[in-house]
Design an enzyme around this catalytic site. Structure first.
Site, mmCIF file in Angstrom:
data_model
loop_
_atom_site.group_PDB
_atom_site.id
_atom_site.type_symbol
_atom_site.label_atom_id
_atom_site.label_comp_id
_atom_site.label_asym_id
_atom_site.label_seq_id
_atom_site.Cartn_x
_atom_site.Cartn_y
_atom_site.Cartn_z
ATOM 1 N N GLU A 213 51.099 -22.224 1.020
ATOM 2 C CA GLU A 213 51.386 -22.693 2.384
ATOM 3 C C GLU A 213 50.796 -21.741 3.428
ATOM 4 O OE1 GLU A 213 52.322 -25.594 2.762
ATOM 5 O OE2 GLU A 213 53.280 -26.072 0.853
ATOM 6 N N HIS B 283 47.184 -22.370 4.063
ATOM 7 C CA HIS B 283 46.934 -23.472 5.004
ATOM 8 C C HIS B 283 46.899 -22.960 6.453
ATOM 9 C CE1 HIS B 283 46.853 -26.610 2.095
ATOM 10 N NE2 HIS B 283 48.153 -26.794 1.945
ATOM 11 N N CYS C 275 42.341 -27.660 -2.594
ATOM 12 C CA CYS C 275 41.181 -27.369 -3.437
ATOM 13 C C CYS C 275 41.017 -28.443 -4.503
ATOM 14 C CB CYS C 275 41.387 -26.012 -4.097
ATOM 15 S SG CYS C 275 40.033 -25.544 -5.169
ATOM 16 N N CYS D 46 43.520 -23.830 -9.126
ATOM 17 C CA CYS D 46 43.628 -22.914 -7.985
ATOM 18 C C CYS D 46 45.012 -23.077 -7.378
ATOM 19 C CB CYS D 46 42.547 -23.321 -6.972
ATOM 20 S SG CYS D 46 42.580 -22.512 -5.388
ATOM 21 N N CYS E 255 40.791 -19.751 -6.408
ATOM 22 C CA CYS E 255 39.495 -19.972 -7.048
ATOM 23 C C CYS E 255 38.422 -19.272 -6.204
ATOM 24 C CB CYS E 255 39.220 -21.470 -7.137
ATOM 25 S SG CYS E 255 38.689 -22.149 -5.553
HETATM 26 ZN ZN LIG Z 1 40.463 -23.312 -4.761
HETATM 27 ZN ZN LIG Z 2 49.275 -27.950 0.554
#
Ligand SMILES: [Zn+2]
Ligand SMILES: [Zn+2]
Length: 274
Positions: A192, A195, A202, A207, A226
């Site tokens: 979170e 974000h 992703c 990931c 990742c």
């Molecule tokens: Zn990723």
């Molecule tokens: Zn999310």
């Protein structure tokens, strides 16, 4: 829906010429697990997201920490221990993290209800977001409210795990459905908070930024980034990638996240001398 081709995932990392050798080594796509084709109930089967390449991320002109706004604030709603979550978040983002004194939400005028099906207490996310926004400290990069009580975003909904207002740099997340599992809590915070940097879901590799439709799917995703998303976060924050891996390895070891401690340790062994 098919698995993402390696060539597409490699293109999403972008041109790595000119990066430091250890960083380039950390971005080697063959060291990561590719994203399998989703099952019928999985996130990507139900939310066909296009993915966000590193170049698209940079062009989106995302929020970045600055000399003025550099601290991640955690705001507990209620009394509980966030020591591990704080240490994990600090190592993951390589930024200072401050845990604020618990908010007494009884006196904070947050709408609550009893869930119409289960009867459990639930708090209205939009009220909490408005409150956090009012209390956002001047040096905050973002502030994340955390509660052990269940949440709902709107009377029409059954529940929600969390909600964010990215532009306002606030979010609120409930650990109520994670049954006190520290690994789940750390993972959700990493996902979170990422974000908040404008990093989208992703689709390229397995990931921590993979979207998830159900608890089994979130449990299946790893705790690490990742190469595509590692590059995005490094671009935002500017940390030393190996130093970050060393810190994450030691926090993971202390927390008993054995797989992750081992994974980070391996990356340091593989790339630390490059
Ligand atoms: Zn990723
Ligand atoms: Zn999310």
């Amino acid at each position: 829906m098919r698995a993402v081709a390696l060539a597409v995932a490699i293109a999403a990392i972008g041109d790595t010429h000119g990066l430091r050798p250890a960083f380039r080594c950390a971005l080697d796509p063959t060291a990561y697990e590719s994203m399998p084709a989703p099952g019928p109930n999985d996130w990507l089967a139900n939310h066909p997201e296009p993915g966000q390449t590193f170049d698209q991320f940079v062009r989106s002109n995302p929020n970045r920490p600055t000399a003025q706004r550099h601290t991640i604030y955690l705001q507990p709603l209620g009394q509980f221990d966030l020591t591990l979550v704080k240490e994990w978040t600090e190592a993951f983002f390589m930024m200072p993290v401050t845990v604020r004194p618990p908010l007494d939400f009884g006196s904070a005028h947050i709408t609550s209800r009893k869930n119409p099906y289960g009867g459990q207490q639930q708090l209205l996310t939009t009220d909490i977001l408005a409150l956090l926004q009012k209390q956002l400290p001047a040096d905050a990069y973002c502030m994340l409210g955390i509660t052990m009580i269940d949440l709902y975003p709107d009377p029409a909904w059954n529940f929600v795990f969390g909600q964010a207002a990215l532009r306002e740099r606030v979010g609120v997340y409930s650990f109520a459905r994670y049954e006190g599992d520290p690994r789940r809590s750390c993972k959700v915070l990493a996902h979170e908070t990422s974000h908040m940097f404008g990093i989208e879901h992703c689709i390229y590799f397995r990931c921590v930024l993979n979207g998830s439709n159900h608890l089994a799917e979130s449990d299946a995703r790893p705790m690490h980034l990742c190469p595509v998303d590692l590059r995005k976060l490094q671009w935002s924050v500017g940390f030393d990638v190996m130093e970050r891996y060393r810190r994450l390895s030691s926090v993971a070891k202390k927390a008993g996240f054995r797989d992750e401690a081992e994974w980070y340790g391996l990356q340091v062994q593989r790339c630390g001398k490059s």
